[in-house]
Motif scaffolding. Structure first.
Motif, PDB file in Angstrom:
ATOM      1  N   LYS A 238      56.038  23.779 -98.612  1.00  0.00           N
ATOM      2  CA  LYS A 238      55.872  22.700 -99.583  1.00  0.00           C
ATOM      3  C   LYS A 238      54.579  21.974 -99.313  1.00  0.00           C
ATOM      4  CE  LYS A 238      60.712  21.824-100.483  1.00  0.00           C
ATOM      5  NZ  LYS A 238      61.796  20.836-100.430  1.00  0.00           N
TER       6      LYS A 238
ATOM      7  N   TYR B   1      53.243  37.463-105.286  1.00  0.00           N
ATOM      8  CA  TYR B   1      53.907  38.781-105.330  1.00  0.00           C
ATOM      9  C   TYR B   1      52.816  39.805-105.103  1.00  0.00           C
ATOM     10  CZ  TYR B   1      57.261  42.210-107.257  1.00  0.00           C
ATOM     11  OH  TYR B   1      58.124  43.252-107.453  1.00  0.00           O
TER      12      TYR B   1
ATOM     13  N   THR C 190      54.183  25.836-110.651  1.00  0.00           N
ATOM     14  CA  THR C 190      55.139  26.088-109.581  1.00  0.00           C
ATOM     15  C   THR C 190      56.378  25.258-109.824  1.00  0.00           C
ATOM     16  OG1 THR C 190      54.229  24.333-108.196  1.00  0.00           O
ATOM     17  CG2 THR C 190      53.344  26.547-107.851  1.00  0.00           C
TER      18      THR C 190
ATOM     19  N   GLY D 281      49.990  35.235-108.393  1.00  0.00           N
ATOM     20  CA  GLY D 281      50.408  34.005-107.756  1.00  0.00           C
ATOM     21  C   GLY D 281      49.850  32.819-108.494  1.00  0.00           C
TER      22      GLY D 281
ATOM     23  N   ILE E 287      64.832  35.176-106.682  1.00  0.00           N
ATOM     24  CA  ILE E 287      64.134  33.934-107.044  1.00  0.00           C
ATOM     25  C   ILE E 287      64.193  33.715-108.557  1.00  0.00           C
ATOM     26  CG2 ILE E 287      61.864  32.843-107.219  1.00  0.00           C
ATOM     27  CD1 ILE E 287      61.181  34.140-104.527  1.00  0.00           C
TER      28      ILE E 287
ATOM     29  N   ARG F  60      55.033  24.515-104.568  1.00  0.00           N
ATOM     30  CA  ARG F  60      54.910  25.691-103.730  1.00  0.00           C
ATOM     31  C   ARG F  60      54.146  26.759-104.479  1.00  0.00           C
ATOM     32  NH1 ARG F  60      60.134  26.902-100.138  1.00  0.00           N
ATOM     33  NH2 ARG F  60      60.546  24.783 -99.481  1.00  0.00           N
ATOM     34  N   THR F  61      53.568  27.675-103.735  1.00  0.00           N
ATOM     35  CA  THR F  61      52.915  28.824-104.311  1.00  0.00           C
ATOM     36  C   THR F  61      53.823  30.024-104.124  1.00  0.00           C
ATOM     37  OG1 THR F  61      50.749  27.950-103.757  1.00  0.00           O
ATOM     38  CG2 THR F  61      50.878  30.313-104.215  1.00  0.00           C
ATOM     39  N   LEU F  62      54.042  30.761-105.183  1.00  0.00           N
ATOM     40  CA  LEU F  62      54.827  31.994-105.130  1.00  0.00           C
ATOM     41  C   LEU F  62      53.868  33.130-105.408  1.00  0.00           C
ATOM     42  CD1 LEU F  62      57.554  33.518-105.107  1.00  0.00           C
ATOM     43  CD2 LEU F  62      57.676  33.089-107.560  1.00  0.00           C
TER      44      LEU F  62
ATOM     45  N   VAL G  44      56.925  39.307-101.199  1.00  0.00           N
ATOM     46  CA  VAL G  44      56.981  37.985-101.820  1.00  0.00           C
ATOM     47  C   VAL G  44      56.606  36.982-100.744  1.00  0.00           C
ATOM     48  CG1 VAL G  44      58.475  36.246-102.868  1.00  0.00           C
ATOM     49  CG2 VAL G  44      58.785  38.658-103.437  1.00  0.00           C
ATOM     50  N   HIS G  45      55.687  36.113-101.076  1.00  0.00           N
ATOM     51  CA  HIS G  45      55.327  35.043-100.144  1.00  0.00           C
ATOM     52  C   HIS G  45      55.542  33.719-100.848  1.00  0.00           C
ATOM     53  CE1 HIS G  45      53.423  32.968 -96.825  1.00  0.00           C
ATOM     54  NE2 HIS G  45      52.785  32.247 -97.732  1.00  0.00           N
ATOM     55  N   VAL G  46      56.299  32.840-100.202  1.00  0.00           N
ATOM     56  CA  VAL G  46      56.537  31.497-100.714  1.00  0.00           C
ATOM     57  C   VAL G  46      55.882  30.540 -99.730  1.00  0.00           C
ATOM     58  CG1 VAL G  46      58.254  29.794-101.428  1.00  0.00           C
ATOM     59  CG2 VAL G  46      58.737  32.245-101.696  1.00  0.00           C
ATOM     60  N   SER G  47      54.895  29.791-100.214  1.00  0.00           N
ATOM     61  CA  SER G  47      54.168  28.877 -99.331  1.00  0.00           C
ATOM     62  C   SER G  47      55.050  27.695 -98.937  1.00  0.00           C
ATOM     63  CB  SER G  47      52.911  28.370-100.017  1.00  0.00           C
ATOM     64  OG  SER G  47      53.260  27.449-101.032  1.00  0.00           O
TER      65      SER G  47
END
Length: 140
Positions: free
Chosen positions: A97, A136, A124, A117, A11, A132-134, A92-95
């Motif tokens: 959109k 870790y 973002t 995050g 990323i 989006r929310t990233l 890793v979490h990617v919310s």
């Protein structure tokens, strides 16, 4: 979606051209930006960016400081291989959109649970008005 911790490197490399090899330069650059912002506001930076460099923490730019802390969590090891090994304890979490006009959490920091995050447009990546929310997250 949720991904292995090593995905954070992909990323950052693709989205910001940020790698283990150049993260120190990047952190120094962000710190210099922070210093300039504080100088423009009339805040003291304690001797300028030459003192403390990328390791200095200021309270004058909290969002930049939080971002620096998050980058340090990813790359703060002696070697690239150690960073990769450390990432295996993370997810890793990617919310999905979120339309920025309906985002009630705009500009709030997400609970970091040992990782880090961001929520909201200003911290973002944006795509056509959507953010989006990233996150870790450490699970060690």
């Amino acid at each position: 979606g949720s991904y292995s911790g090593e995905y954070i490197f992909e990323i950052l490399a693709k989205g910001a051209n940020l790698t283990y090899e150049n993260h120190g330069i990047f952190l120094k650059f962000v710190r210099e930006i922070s210093d300039h912002i504080m100088e423009m506001r009339g805040d003291s930076v304690g001797g300028g960016s030459s003192r403390g460099g990328a390791n200095r923490v200021s309270s004058g730019t909290p969002k930049l400081d939080h971002f620096v802390t998050c980058i340090k969590k990813v790359f703060n090891t002696s070697t690239k291989l150690q960073s990769i090994a450390k990432a295996r304890s993370y997810r890793v979490h990617v919310s999905p959109k979120i339309n920025s006009s309906s985002n009630s959490n705009k500009n709030k920091r997400a609970s970091d649970g040992g990782g880090g995050g961001f929520v909201g447009n200003n911290s973002t990546l944006k795509n056509n008005g959507e953010g989006r929310t990233l996150s870790y997250w450490c699970f060690a």
